[in-house]
Design a protein around this motif. Structure first.
Motif, short mmCIF file in Angstrom:
data_model
loop_
_atom_site.label_atom_id
_atom_site.label_comp_id
_atom_site.label_asym_id
_atom_site.label_seq_id
_atom_site.Cartn_x
_atom_site.Cartn_y
_atom_site.Cartn_z
N GLY A 1 0.86 -1.18 0.00
CA GLY A 1 0.00 0.00 0.00
C GLY A 1 0.89 1.23 0.00
O GLY A 1 2.12 1.11 0.00
N TRP A 2 0.31 2.41 0.02
CA TRP A 2 1.18 3.59 -0.06
C TRP A 2 2.11 3.66 1.14
O TRP A 2 3.26 4.12 1.01
CB TRP A 2 0.35 4.86 -0.24
CG TRP A 2 -0.42 5.36 0.97
CD1 TRP A 2 -1.75 5.18 1.22
CD2 TRP A 2 0.10 6.13 2.06
NE1 TRP A 2 -2.08 5.79 2.41
CE2 TRP A 2 -0.97 6.38 2.94
CE3 TRP A 2 1.36 6.64 2.38
CZ2 TRP A 2 -0.84 7.12 4.13
CZ3 TRP A 2 1.51 7.36 3.56
CH2 TRP A 2 0.42 7.60 4.42
N GLN A 3 1.66 3.17 2.29
CA GLN A 3 2.53 3.20 3.47
C GLN A 3 3.73 2.26 3.30
O GLN A 3 4.85 2.57 3.68
CB GLN A 3 1.74 2.84 4.72
CG GLN A 3 0.66 3.86 5.07
CD GLN A 3 -0.24 3.38 6.19
OE1 GLN A 3 0.14 3.38 7.35
NE2 GLN A 3 -1.43 2.94 5.83
N GLY A 4 3.47 1.09 2.71
CA GLY A 4 4.57 0.18 2.43
C GLY A 4 5.51 0.72 1.37
O GLY A 4 6.73 0.54 1.44
N THR A 5 4.94 1.43 0.38
CA THR A 5 5.77 1.99 -0.68
C THR A 5 6.71 3.06 -0.15
O THR A 5 7.90 3.07 -0.49
CB THR A 5 4.88 2.56 -1.81
OG1 THR A 5 4.05 1.51 -2.33
CG2 THR A 5 5.74 3.11 -2.94
N LEU B 1 3.84 2.41 -10.56
CA LEU B 1 5.11 2.78 -11.19
C LEU B 1 6.18 3.10 -10.16
O LEU B 1 7.37 2.90 -10.42
CB LEU B 1 4.91 3.96 -12.15
CG LEU B 1 4.14 3.66 -13.44
CD1 LEU B 1 4.11 4.89 -14.33
CD2 LEU B 1 4.75 2.48 -14.19
N THR B 2 5.77 3.60 -8.99
CA THR B 2 6.74 3.81 -7.92
C THR B 2 7.32 2.48 -7.44
O THR B 2 8.52 2.35 -7.22
CB THR B 2 6.10 4.57 -6.74
OG1 THR B 2 5.46 5.76 -7.22
CG2 THR B 2 7.16 4.97 -5.72
N VAL B 3 6.46 1.48 -7.31
CA VAL B 3 6.91 0.13 -6.92
C VAL B 3 7.81 -0.46 -8.01
O VAL B 3 8.84 -1.09 -7.71
CB VAL B 3 5.71 -0.78 -6.63
CG1 VAL B 3 6.15 -2.22 -6.46
CG2 VAL B 3 4.98 -0.30 -5.37
N LYS B 4 7.43 -0.27 -9.27
CA LYS B 4 8.28 -0.75 -10.37
C LYS B 4 9.67 -0.12 -10.28
O LYS B 4 10.68 -0.80 -10.47
CB LYS B 4 7.65 -0.43 -11.71
CG LYS B 4 8.47 -0.89 -12.93
CD LYS B 4 7.71 -0.65 -14.23
CE LYS B 4 8.45 -1.23 -15.43
NZ LYS B 4 9.47 -0.33 -15.97
N LYS B 5 9.72 1.17 -9.97
CA LYS B 5 11.01 1.86 -9.82
C LYS B 5 11.82 1.24 -8.69
O LYS B 5 13.04 1.08 -8.80
CB LYS B 5 10.76 3.35 -9.55
CG LYS B 5 12.02 4.19 -9.42
CD LYS B 5 12.75 4.30 -10.76
CE LYS B 5 13.91 5.27 -10.69
NZ LYS B 5 14.61 5.40 -11.99
N GLN B 6 11.16 0.85 -7.63
CA GLN B 6 11.87 0.20 -6.52
C GLN B 6 12.47 -1.14 -6.95
O GLN B 6 13.58 -1.49 -6.52
CB GLN B 6 10.92 0.02 -5.33
CG GLN B 6 10.52 1.33 -4.69
CD GLN B 6 9.57 1.19 -3.52
OE1 GLN B 6 9.07 0.10 -3.23
NE2 GLN B 6 9.30 2.28 -2.83
N CYS B 7 11.76 -1.86 -7.79
CA CYS B 7 12.30 -3.11 -8.34
C CYS B 7 13.57 -2.83 -9.16
O CYS B 7 14.58 -3.52 -9.03
CB CYS B 7 11.27 -3.81 -9.21
SG CYS B 7 9.81 -4.42 -8.35
N GLU B 8 13.48 -1.79 -9.99
CA GLU B 8 14.62 -1.43 -10.84
C GLU B 8 15.81 -0.97 -10.00
O GLU B 8 16.96 -1.31 -10.29
CB GLU B 8 14.20 -0.35 -11.82
CG GLU B 8 13.18 -0.83 -12.85
CD GLU B 8 12.55 0.30 -13.64
OE1 GLU B 8 11.87 0.00 -14.64
OE2 GLU B 8 12.71 1.48 -13.26
N LEU B 9 15.54 -0.20 -8.95
CA LEU B 9 16.61 0.26 -8.06
C LEU B 9 17.27 -0.91 -7.32
O LEU B 9 18.42 -0.81 -6.89
CB LEU B 9 16.07 1.29 -7.06
CG LEU B 9 15.70 2.65 -7.65
CD1 LEU B 9 14.93 3.48 -6.63
CD2 LEU B 9 16.94 3.40 -8.13
#
Length: 253
Positions: free
Chosen positions: A129-133, A204-212
């Motif tokens: 969720g946004w808090q986890g993100t 897309l923020t979560v996808k960015k975290q995967c990429e990072l």
């Protein structure tokens, strides 16, 4: 059984259950958000049958919007499957190296992340969720797997399931500031002058975290179905009393 099968091959099966108004509790899969516990258990049994396993092969967590990850084994088989008090406590990500365990994550607008690493035979789920993100749970989970399980990030395949769309994810300054503070979410946010609200793309923020974390963007797939707009979606933002989707993955024997 109404569901999306994101992965279904000779080694892995993964997907996400869908809302279905013809089923008990509209096909709700969550014991923590239901009116009839037995109906949810029956829905879960139907899911298990469709996956070729039993209810006791499921493992569920008590999700708390944390950044905690838990490795599970055969000794955890059945935890949280038919009752809340046996679920893995205070955890929003589960992973295993064992076959024939169905790892479960529950969402209604939050981002479900499903992943596997064929080289290690490892599978897992994340509830973001946004808090986890903003706690960077996804980035932390993959960093943990690199350090603890010696996983090569290039070996991960990630499926980001359907969630609340950017158009529907409308927030005030306080939540915007939390996303701003993580340092890489600016391109996934915009401000609506007429409503004086910010809109954030959590997927897309979560996808960015995967990429990072070192995962190739070519190995990350996003289901852009909006849980608010889709008739097959459970949306907490739309209805606080709604059920939950169950996102799952299992490595086959």
């Amino acid at each position: 059984m109404k569901m999306k099968r994101y992965v279904d091959n000779d080694k892995f099966i993964a997907g996400m259950t869908l809302k279905d108004i013809t089923e008990p509790e509209q096909h709700n899969m969550a014991l923590h958000a239901c009116e009839n516990t037995n109906a949810v258990i029956e829905n879960r049994k139907s899911l298990a049958v469709s996956l070729g396993c039993a209810l006791e092969d499921l493992i569920c967590a008590n999700q708390t919007h944390s950044s905690n990850v838990q490795k599970v084994t055969l000794t955890d088989k059945g935890r949280g499957a038919d009752r809340l008090d046996t679920a893995i406590p205070d955890t929003d990500s589960l992973y295993t190296l064992e076959p024939n365990l169905v790892l479960c994550s529950f969402t209604a607008d939050c981002v479900p992340v499903i992943f596997y690493n064929e080289a290690k035979g490892l599978v897992g789920v994340i509830h973001s969720g946004w808090q986890g993100t903003v706690q960077e749970i996804t980035r932390k989970v993959f960093a943990h797997l690199q350090q603890t399980e010696q996983c090569d990030p290039m070996d991960f395949h990630v499926q980001i399931g359907s969630a609340l769309s950017q158009e529907r994810f409308e927030v005030d300054q306080d939540v915007y500031d939390k996303f701003k503070d993580i340092g890489y979410a600016d391109e996934f946010m915009y401000y609506n002058e007429s409503t004086r609200k910010y809109h954030i793309d959590n997927q897309l923020t979560v996808k960015k975290q995967c990429e990072l974390a070192g995962i190739s963007s070519e190995q990350i797939i996003i289901d852009r179905t909006c849980t608010y707009d889709s008739p097959s979606g459970f949306s907490y933002r739309q209805d606080k009393q709604c059920g939950r989707h169950l996102s799952f993955i299992m490595r086959k024997q």
